[in-house]
Design a protein around this motif. Structure first.
Motif: not given
Lengths: 97, 257
Positions: B107, B119-120, B123-124, B146, B150, B154, B186
């Motif tokens: 991310t 980016s989110i 990622t999802a 997420i 995410g 991100s 993260t």
């Protein structure tokens, strides 16, 4: 050069432990941290809804996903590069002409 | 000149071989994730994180629609970025010093290149596929995953890179720090989610620190690897395709080489 050094260090670091890696099971942090602490507090991980960890099932899933993804990618590639490309060029010619 | 070219080729070849060896070694073990597995979080906490994640994913969809309506080629680029994030976040990396496996998030690089919103969204999608088919994370814990990977990853990557670039810091160092902080943010968020979800009657802070400290042996070296990877990708793009970085608003036109 800095990144080369970092990559070299990691490679040497890992290569020193190759035998151990191949012969023993290396638990992931989900087991060593997440699930360990959860278990201590009375929470346990459930089986996933779709358990692909059965024989070659995961390979089969990847094969299907690759095939479907390939067809979708190819279809949109055709739209982008073949069907739309001449139209864009025609529009450009109109503008420049 | 000839010597310089051959020297450059040898260096590239060396990097390529090292990358291959690193990838190979990283693939010899089962993939394990930082994602929170199915059933770990109580229902109310799983729901809470899902509610937090929804507006961010919606924002990602809105940004994707808006940007691709201006430039049609943006969608394939996002697709490519999604594949990169999916692969990076599936890559199991053994950490011999800790005796465990973990994986980078990806991310950092996606936050830099396509912005935090998209980016989110990327990622999802990656997390959904992993939860459905790879048993990485769960469907009930999808929202929590997420938010940690995410949203936090991100934003940490994007903001670190932007901040350092605004201070005229070198592209490689900014990329390195972005990757590093995206990874660490993260896992720090995962610690918050886990501690708040499983603590029961016990106090939050001691449990949070206990979990965060337990992540350190694995994530400290892995964050450095993710930083190096992110810096390598950004630097390579800057050298080979600065036009793409200008297009994605990572750098200004006058900064392109």
């Amino acid at each position: 050069m800095f990144f080369l050094t970092i990559f070299a260090l990691f490679t040497v670091h890992y290569s020193l432990f190759t035998d151990t890696t191949a012969s023993e099971k290396w638990p992931g942090v989900d087991e060593t941290v997440v699930e360990k602490f959860a278990k201590e507090h009375g929470r346990e991980a459930k089986e996933p809804f779709i358990n692909t960890d059965q024989g070659d099932l995961l390979l089969f899933v990847f094969l299907i996903a690759g095939t479907v993804g390939g067809f979708i990618g190819g279809y949109y590639w055709r739209i982008l590069m073949v069907e739309r490309a001449p139209k864009i060029r025609r529009d450009e010619q109109k503008i420049t002409g | 000149m000839k010597f310089q070219i051959s020297n450059f080729k040898v260096q590239n070849y060396f990097i390529f071989v090292l990358s291959l060896v690193t990838c190979h070694l990283s693939l010899v073990t089962d993939a394990h994730a930082m994602h929170i597995s199915e059933g770990i979080l109580p229902f109310n906490w799983a729901l809470f994180w899902s509610v937090i994640a929804v507006p961010f994913v919606a924002w990602g969809l809105y940004r994707l629609k808006k940007l691709s309506s201006v430039d049609l080629s943006f969608k394939p680029l996002v697709g490519l970025m999604a594949a990169v994030v999916f692969i990076i976040s599936c890559m199991p990396i053994p950490v011999p010093t800790a005796g465990t496996c973990s994986h980078p998030c990806g991310t950092g690089i996606s936050g830099i290149l396509v912005g935090p919103a998209i980016s989110i969204l990327i990622t999802a999608v990656a997390l959904l596929i992993q939860a459905l088919f790879l048993a990485h994370g769960g469907l009930s814990t999808w929202g929590a995953d997420i938010v940690s990977m995410g949203v936090m990853g991100s934003f940490a990557g994007f903001l670190t890179f932007k901040l350092l670039r605004s201070m005229k810091i070198n592209m490689a160092i900014a990329g390195f720090m972005a990757g590093l902080f995206a990874d660490w943010a993260t896992y720090l968020t995962t610690s918050v989610e886990l501690a708040s979800g499983i603590r029961g009657d016990s106090p939050f802070m001691p449990l949070f620190w206990k979990i965060a400290v337990a992540f350190i042996p694995t994530q400290l070296p892995l964050g450095i690897l993710e930083g190096a990877m992110t810096a390598g990708m950004v630097t390579l793009l800057y050298k080979k395709r600065p036009d793409l970085l200008v297009k994605m608003r990572v750098i200004k036109a006058e900064e392109a080489i």
